[in-house]
Design an enzyme around this catalytic site. Structure first.
Site, mmCIF file in Angstrom:
data_model
loop_
_atom_site.group_PDB
_atom_site.id
_atom_site.type_symbol
_atom_site.label_atom_id
_atom_site.label_comp_id
_atom_site.label_asym_id
_atom_site.label_seq_id
_atom_site.Cartn_x
_atom_site.Cartn_y
_atom_site.Cartn_z
ATOM 1 N N LYS A 156 -16.740 6.689 -2.787
ATOM 2 C CA LYS A 156 -16.639 7.149 -1.396
ATOM 3 C C LYS A 156 -15.866 8.460 -1.328
ATOM 4 C CE LYS A 156 -12.610 4.182 -0.479
ATOM 5 N NZ LYS A 156 -12.116 3.019 0.255
ATOM 6 N N THR B 55 -14.775 0.377 5.936
ATOM 7 C CA THR B 55 -15.286 0.804 4.638
ATOM 8 C C THR B 55 -16.121 -0.294 3.990
ATOM 9 O OG1 THR B 55 -13.365 2.254 4.322
ATOM 10 C CG2 THR B 55 -14.620 1.657 2.360
ATOM 11 N N ARG C 97 0.815 -1.219 0.000
ATOM 12 C CA ARG C 97 0.000 0.000 0.000
ATOM 13 C C ARG C 97 0.846 1.265 0.000
ATOM 14 N NH1 ARG C 97 -4.287 -1.535 4.690
ATOM 15 N NH2 ARG C 97 -2.593 -2.939 5.327
ATOM 16 N N GLN C 98 2.144 1.106 0.283
ATOM 17 C CA GLN C 98 3.056 2.257 0.242
ATOM 18 C C GLN C 98 3.805 2.226 -1.087
ATOM 19 O OE1 GLN C 98 5.234 3.196 3.891
ATOM 20 N NE2 GLN C 98 4.046 1.634 4.984
#
EC number: 2.7.6.1
Length: 338
Positions: free
Chosen positions: A204, A238, A105-106
């Site tokens: 979102k 989420t 995710r980085q």
């Protein structure tokens, strides 16, 4: 040209049950025993990791099965130290089989003075002696470009397609595939095309990091069986909110297909209380007892696809053939057999 040596598997402590399942599947395909290399991966009292390989690996084609899931740093260090031990023991080739690629995710600088940790991890793996990466559903496909070595990124969508066609065979005309955000549309569209279903999106808007201020459904989900598709579920906030919004917009049922079940913090409790009928995840991350015990979480095995991918890599044949759910049908025979 096929390798004269047999492929050899070695595992860290991150997900040994998966490694053993891969070895069992390979044994079935090869018609001979394929066992994990005898080794010890331990920690000294101060937390340092120590690895000792008890078998000769000189000139061998080695596959380290080790997802870098929580505890990410410990599991990553285990992988690096195993690779170093194999390299110093003259292994011919070292492939890191990382069912879940931590730090994915980085993958970019989201703001000033932040790292690109996925690139750092790529550099460290190569420096440790890893010559090939085999993984499943990278969070961002551009991570493959962080490496100067081959990276085979398998996809969960062919497996999901088999699962959906098996478990929803009487409801296929009512299926609606849903992407939980705009960024995941490509992944959701892939599954939708495989099963011939329409696609919807939950847009979102975040008020501040970690909090979703507003969700809007793009597409008509009324009376549909909605399947939310994503690559990972962490705290499940989420995901559960998206399921609620879909139900509020008239969905008949909501199910989720998420590849990597990180499920940290309050995730299990949220999922158990959610309006989702089922959360389907894979075993790329070793499930915790509470995950297994949760009545609306189902776990799909990945050993068949990883075993075949390892054999294809070892034989020098195509791994991309595993991108087709029709190719996977015989591999998953007995799970989704006709």
């Amino acid at each position: 040209m096929a390798n004269l040596h047999e492929p050899k598997l070695i595992s860290g402590n991150a997900n040994r049950p998966l490694a053993e399942a891969v070895a069992a599947r390979m044994s079935m395909h090869r018609g001979m025993d394929v066992n994990l290399v005898d080794a010890r991966v331990e920690r000294f009292n101060d937390g340092e990791i120590f690895v000792e390989v008890f078998e000769n690996v000189r000139g061998e084609d080695m596959y380290i099965i080790q997802p870098t899931s929580n505890p990410t740093n410990d599991n990553l260090m285990e992988l690096l130290i195993i690779a170093d031990a194999l390299r110093r023991s003259s292994a011919a080739r070292i492939t890191a089989v990382m069912p879940y690629f931590g730090y994915a995710r980085q993958d970019r600088r989201s703001k000033a003075r932040t790292p690109i940790t996925a690139k750092l991890v790529a550099n460290i793996l190569v420096e440790a002696g890893v010559e090939r990466i085999l993984t499943l559903d990278l969070h961002a496909t551009q991570i493959q470009g962080f490496f100067d070595i081959p990276v085979d990124n398998l996809y969960a969508s062919p497996v999901w397609a088999l699962d959906v066609m098996h478990n929803f065979k009487d409801q296929m005309d009512d299926i609606m595939v849903v992407s939980p955000d705009v960024g995941g549309v490509a992944r959701a569209r892939d599954l939708a095309q495989r099963i011939g279903a329409p696609l919807s999106i939950v847009d979102k808007r975040r008020g501040k990091p970690g909090e979703v201020a507003e969700m809007t459904v793009i597409g008509d989900v009324k009376d549909r069986v909605c399947l939310i598709v994503d690559d990972l579920v962490d705290t499940a906030g989420t995901l559960c909110k998206a399921a609620e919004v879909l139900m509020e917009n008239g969905a008949r049922e909501v199910h989720s297909y998420i590849t990597h079940g990180v499920l940290s913090g309050p995730a299990i409790e949220r999922v158990s209380k959610s309006v989702m009928k089922n959360l389907v995840i894979t075993d790329t991350i070793m499930p915790k007892p509470e995950t297994i015990a949760c009545p609306n979480i189902r776990i799909v095995k990945t050993a068949p696809i990883f075993a075949q991918a390892i054999l294809n890599t070892w034989n020098g044949t195509s791994v991309s053939s595993l991108f087709n759910h029709k190719t996977l049908q015989p591999i998953y025979e007995g799970v989704y057999g006709r």
